[in-house]
Design an enzyme around this catalytic site. Sequence first.
Site, PDB file in Angstrom:
ATOM      1  N   ASP A 195       0.815  -1.208   0.000  1.00  0.00           N
ATOM      2  CA  ASP A 195       0.000   0.000   0.000  1.00  0.00           C
ATOM      3  C   ASP A 195       0.852   1.263   0.000  1.00  0.00           C
ATOM      4  O   ASP A 195       1.931   1.307   0.597  1.00  0.00           O
ATOM      5  CB  ASP A 195      -0.894  -0.016   1.255  1.00  0.00           C
ATOM      6  N   GLU A 228       1.141  -0.484  -5.079  1.00  0.00           N
ATOM      7  CA  GLU A 228       0.080   0.508  -5.277  1.00  0.00           C
ATOM      8  C   GLU A 228       0.776   1.865  -5.275  1.00  0.00           C
ATOM      9  O   GLU A 228       1.029   2.461  -4.236  1.00  0.00           O
ATOM     10  CB  GLU A 228      -0.971   0.412  -4.166  1.00  0.00           C
TER      11      GLU A 228
END
Length: 642
Positions: free
Chosen positions: A315, A368
């Site tokens: 993330d 990401e």
Amino acid sequence: MQASSALVSSDDLYLFNTGQLFRAYLTFGAHAMEAAGQRGVRFVLWAPNAREAFVVGDFCDWSSFDRSRAIALERIGTTGVWAGFGRGLDEGCRYKYELVDARGERRLKSDPFGFRSELRPNTASVVTSLSRYEWRDGDWMERKKRSAPYDKPMLIYEAHLGSWRMDAPEPFRGYGQLARELVDYVRDMGYTHIEVLPLAEHPLDRSWGYQTTGYYAATSRYGPPEGLMELVDCAHRSGIGVLLDWVGGHFCKDEHGLRLFDGTPLYEPADYRRAEKPLWGTLAFDFGKPQVQSFLISNALFWLDAYHIDGLRVDAVASMIDLNFDKPDSMRTANRYGGSEDIEALAFLRKLNETVFLYYPESLMMAEDSSSYPAVTSPTYLGGLGFNYKWNMGWMNDMLRYMETDPARRPACHSLVTFSMHYAYSENYILPLSHDEVVHGKRSLLNKMPGSYEEKFSNLRLFYGYWMTHPGKKLLFMGGEFGQFDEWKDAAGLDWDLLRYPLHDSMRRYVRDLNRIYLERSALWENDHRASGFEWIDVNNAAQSVLSFLRVDKQGERSVVAACNFSRQSYPVYRLGVSRPGTYRLLLNSDREDYGGAGTPIPDCVHAADVPMHGKAYSIEIPMPALAVLLWAADNEGPDAG
């Protein structure tokens, strides 16, 4: 008490403090064991700046003042590590660390390496073994070692376990129930992977798991650790991989967590300008600290070791590699060269990927990353970050902007659809339609689409068809497959009742059929990362908002012809250039009546004529319905994948 130095090997201490103990969870934390002929629990803790350290719990009324009952930990030399042995303790024991800092202040902390936490709002760690579950996914684990992901299909179903289905706000569906319901649903829909939002323990439901306190504890919201193992095991035995959203960039500030763990900035940088993440109210990790590297890299391997997770979606990479990501001018800092790149974070990511692939070369490590940092999916020995996939946020933003535009105005922004092919092979891309795009006032995918109620569905079917045929692996957030009309509501279940309405049920069947066609046609995935796998037929027809292109397999023998009409105007006769003579068979028509379309008649087969078009020697003449996608294949090209 057994001497603390006898509880931890000097090799482990050295490796931990040099950032090389990559399975630190086997040493640190709480482990039920036998020592010196006695059963108990070994506790090992990193807290270099604590003056005293104790283990407290039910066994001492959560206080260290009764020294006959609390477990006093001993400092191991100058290593910064404390250890101790609690005689008579066993699994199921609730505990915390009580640390006395340099000022004499006491603080209660959950175990950073704890394998299980109490159900929130309680925050104690629980002594737990993770070795009891009997895995039955051996065939899957062996098979994936022999199969690289690049030339394989990848259809990822992104899910938040708490709100996929919810009968009432509490309790959530358990891991075991999801092992049956979610896995069966995903298998029926044709997805190859499930990606779950973060499952490490977190105090606030509404954070979706992105603000973590227990990095080694699978959240107890959905049951015990064995339940998560059952979910992964069931998925594997159904031929479905499981990916985990992993938050290695920042952690929350809750008092029982990592913040000021021993009274000092231990896991976070000492400079508040580098530590603070004002956008999320969290703290960054100090990536240059060797012990933090051991902690985080061990955690990544832990999920693959203990839970058989097939890969991690890392993330917020952009926030990790930019020192000044979303920070005000007053908090801006520079690296030693005067730039804003976080050199230590970049080195950590390279080390993370090198280590994961050393032990699990078949894993998926997906970034990401919304930045333009180059070579994210290039090998580290070539100067890359070493991921094997990156989310294509540029494609996603451009396409959603284009699809939200009224069809009458789409000719003016035609380049939004075509621009992605200028960089499609610069990285190994996943095309994400994720949870981030359907919350916080952004509207659901269906509700982003312009036009009437029926046109919204037509636009979404068209969009999905283009997405499925564009180079890159695919990810769709739950609910998108049946046209969830409202935004994702994380405190409630998906609106499954919508399936009683024909257009929503038709959308689900369309997505299932689209998934099946994707899986059957190697041209749509085998050559995803090579320019030879894609060829424009007509890229310049902005006036009619029609795009056509060819997807080709690795051998150049099988192909899919895609024609997309992004306008409200239907064209009863549309000539499309093709490379080969013969008959072309219709694979998909998104305008079919049983998909909720207008039902424009489309022939099952068309014959290529010796009429040059679009630079091709042959062409086919087809109807082109409004707001629709048509897929064709040469008639001698049957399904080629199972």
